[in-house]
Design an enzyme around this catalytic site. Structure first.
Site, PDB file in Angstrom:
ATOM      1  N   ASN A   9       0.906  -1.199   0.033  1.00  0.00           N
ATOM      2  CA  ASN A   9       0.129   0.067   0.196  1.00  0.00           C
ATOM      3  C   ASN A   9       0.876   1.316   0.110  1.00  0.00           C
ATOM      4  O   ASN A   9       1.451   1.584   1.071  1.00  0.00           O
ATOM      5  CB  ASN A   9      -0.816  -0.143   1.347  1.00  0.00           C
ATOM      6  N   ARG A  92      -2.493  -2.077  -3.736  1.00  0.00           N
ATOM      7  CA  ARG A  92      -3.753  -1.517  -3.489  1.00  0.00           C
ATOM      8  C   ARG A  92      -3.405  -0.141  -4.482  1.00  0.00           C
ATOM      9  O   ARG A  92      -2.438   0.553  -4.382  1.00  0.00           O
ATOM     10  CB  ARG A  92      -3.661  -0.739  -2.156  1.00  0.00           C
ATOM     11  N   HIS A 181     -12.836   2.257  -0.833  1.00  0.00           N
ATOM     12  CA  HIS A 181     -12.805   1.420   0.152  1.00  0.00           C
ATOM     13  C   HIS A 181     -13.656   0.242  -0.195  1.00  0.00           C
ATOM     14  O   HIS A 181     -13.805  -0.899   0.386  1.00  0.00           O
ATOM     15  CB  HIS A 181     -13.788   1.754   1.557  1.00  0.00           C
ATOM     16  N   ARG A 242     -12.309  15.132   6.534  1.00  0.00           N
ATOM     17  CA  ARG A 242     -13.164  15.459   5.512  1.00  0.00           C
ATOM     18  C   ARG A 242     -14.593  15.830   5.713  1.00  0.00           C
ATOM     19  O   ARG A 242     -15.253  15.085   6.486  1.00  0.00           O
ATOM     20  CB  ARG A 242     -13.147  14.146   4.523  1.00  0.00           C
ATOM     21  N   GLU A 385      -8.263  -5.674   4.515  1.00  0.00           N
ATOM     22  CA  GLU A 385      -7.912  -5.436   3.003  1.00  0.00           C
ATOM     23  C   GLU A 385      -6.784  -6.036   2.568  1.00  0.00           C
ATOM     24  O   GLU A 385      -6.604  -6.433   1.403  1.00  0.00           O
ATOM     25  CB  GLU A 385      -7.866  -3.824   2.999  1.00  0.00           C
TER      26      GLU A 385
END
Ligand code: AMP
Length: 401
Positions: A9, A92, A181, A242, A385
């Site tokens: 990642n 990823r 996601h 955010r 993940e």
């Protein structure tokens, strides 16, 4: 076929990785290189043989990969003897646009495809590509697989992915909802289906990935039919920094007050959400502590956070018209029983019967937090993940599909 798969990642200044023995998904090592290209670089790794820490200059991702190679093959605390023991890499990749609805084996055209999405994810796709190139240097000819955050959401129907903007913006600039996601939503959906004893292809779920970034997905018959993030990961739920959904006219209003496009970009992405409202922190745990100590703005931030999720749960129940379970995951969804209670209490008229005692008793493990007779179950499912990327990589490299 047994295979060791290295999962990456890569961010602009960090590389996170995990090495797995497949097909069983056993973790052999995990580590990270932080502050790549900056001063104070630091690399660390954990494996059964012990922990390694390096503090040395790491000027770029290639140098980062060289450090990772050294840590993985370290003679006393490494996980393997030689990079020849790594058989494939999985990466990823944040944005796959509308081109990729599954993970793919990387070749020249896939590299071009990822580059074409750079404009849509300028902070993520370029470092993802840099990481892929650096991993290609680890061992010549080693298969590399890209797993896209957007892929799971490619089943959204047009009515869910198109914005009510002039249609030519979609045709010319690909302005539409993509969602993110996806690897996490797909992973927890499969786990939830298994727990419920319902075939993945028949399961209807609302999955809530609540971490520093937050998103939800409505899943019908195993396919994602709506999701809260949009063209970028800014839309939807209130997140750590955010804002999620806002009236777009706020931007024109502030623009006319003198804020530049860059000011607004930074404000909405980095200074809003839990941090913006509380003025204290983007971190759910600290805000729970501050709220308990009587801080009004910390309480308000947590209330607004939970309220937005409740609104999405209501709307996704309407979208699905029949839902087996609501699934909670991510750092907050998995760990914060307090936040889960604020989100999920008093939804009984919608068939969602929350069990406060079960929720409190659950602690940090997977399990059910609805009452025994709740028509819509509520499940806590820890996400993973990295293992999902390792599995996709194994599947694609071992079977070609
Ligand atoms: P993630 O991005 O998935 O790592 O999630 C990060 C978020 O999870 C932060 O807001 C943390 O405060 C929150 N979190 C992690 N552990 C806990 C915990 N035990 N209790 C409450 N919040 C937690």
């Amino acid at each position: 076929m047994n295979m060791n798969v290295l999962v990456f990642n890569c961010g602009s200044s960090s590389i996170k990785y995990k090495l797995y023995s497949m097909p069983e998904g056993r973790e052999l090592a995990s580590g990270s290189v932080e502050k790549v290209g900056e001063t104070g670089s630091r690399a660390k790794q954990k494996s059964a043989a012990g922990e390694i820490v390096f503090e040395e200059a790491v000027p770029d991702h290639s140098a980062g990969l060289a450090v990772i190679r050294r840590m993985l093959t370290d003679s006393s605390k490494g996980a393997i003897r030689d990079v020849a023991e790594i058989h494939a890499c999985g990466h990823r990749v944040v944005h796959g646009g509308d081109q990729y609805s599954d993970s793919v084996l990387i070749d020249g055209s896939v590299l071009d495809g990822i580059r074409e999405c750079n404009d849509l994810a300028p902070l993520h796709n370029p470092p993802n590509l840099t990481g892929i190139r650096a991993a290609m240097e680890l061992k010549e000819g080693m298969p590399q697989v890209a797993c896209f955050d957007t892929a799971f959401h490619q089943t959204l129907p047009e009515k869910a992915y198109l914005y009510a903007l002039p249609y030519e913006l979609y045709e010319k600039y690909k302005v539409r909802r993509y969602g993110f996601h996806g690897t996490s939503h797909r992973y927890v959906a499969a786990k939830a289906a298994e727990t419920l004893g319902v075939a993945t292809a028949q399961v209807n779920l609302i999955t809530c990935h609540l971490g520093n970034g937050c998103s939800m997905a409505a899943i019908h018959a195993g396919h994602c039919v709506d999701t809260s993030m949009g063209l970028t990961p800014l839309e939807g739920l209130v997140m750590g920094t955010r804002c999620g959904d806002i009236d777009p006219a706020i931007l024109f209003y502030l623009g006319r007050k003198g804020y530049s496009v860059d000011d607004l970009d930074t404000m909405l992405n980095r200074k809003s959400g839990l941090l913006g409202i509380s003025g204290i922190s983007n971190d759910n745990r600290s805000l729970c502590e501050q709220a308990a100590a009587g801080d009004r703005r910390a309480s308000l931030a947590l209330d607004i956070f939970a309220y937005r999720i409740r609104k999405y749960i209501g709307s996704y129940l309407a979208v699905l018209n029949g839902c087996h379970a609501i699934v909670m995951t991510g750092g907050i969804g998995e760990n914060s029983s307090e936040t889960r209670e604020t989100i999920l209490s008093n939804l009984d008229s919608l068939g969602v019967h929350f069990d406060a005692e079960r929720n409190r008793a659950l602690g940090r493990v997977a399990g059910e937090i609805s009452t025994a007779n709740s028509p819509v179950k509520i499940l806590v499912v820890p996400t993973d993940e990295e293992v999902a990327i390792a599995r996709d990589t194994y599947r694609i490299v071992s079977t070609g599909a």
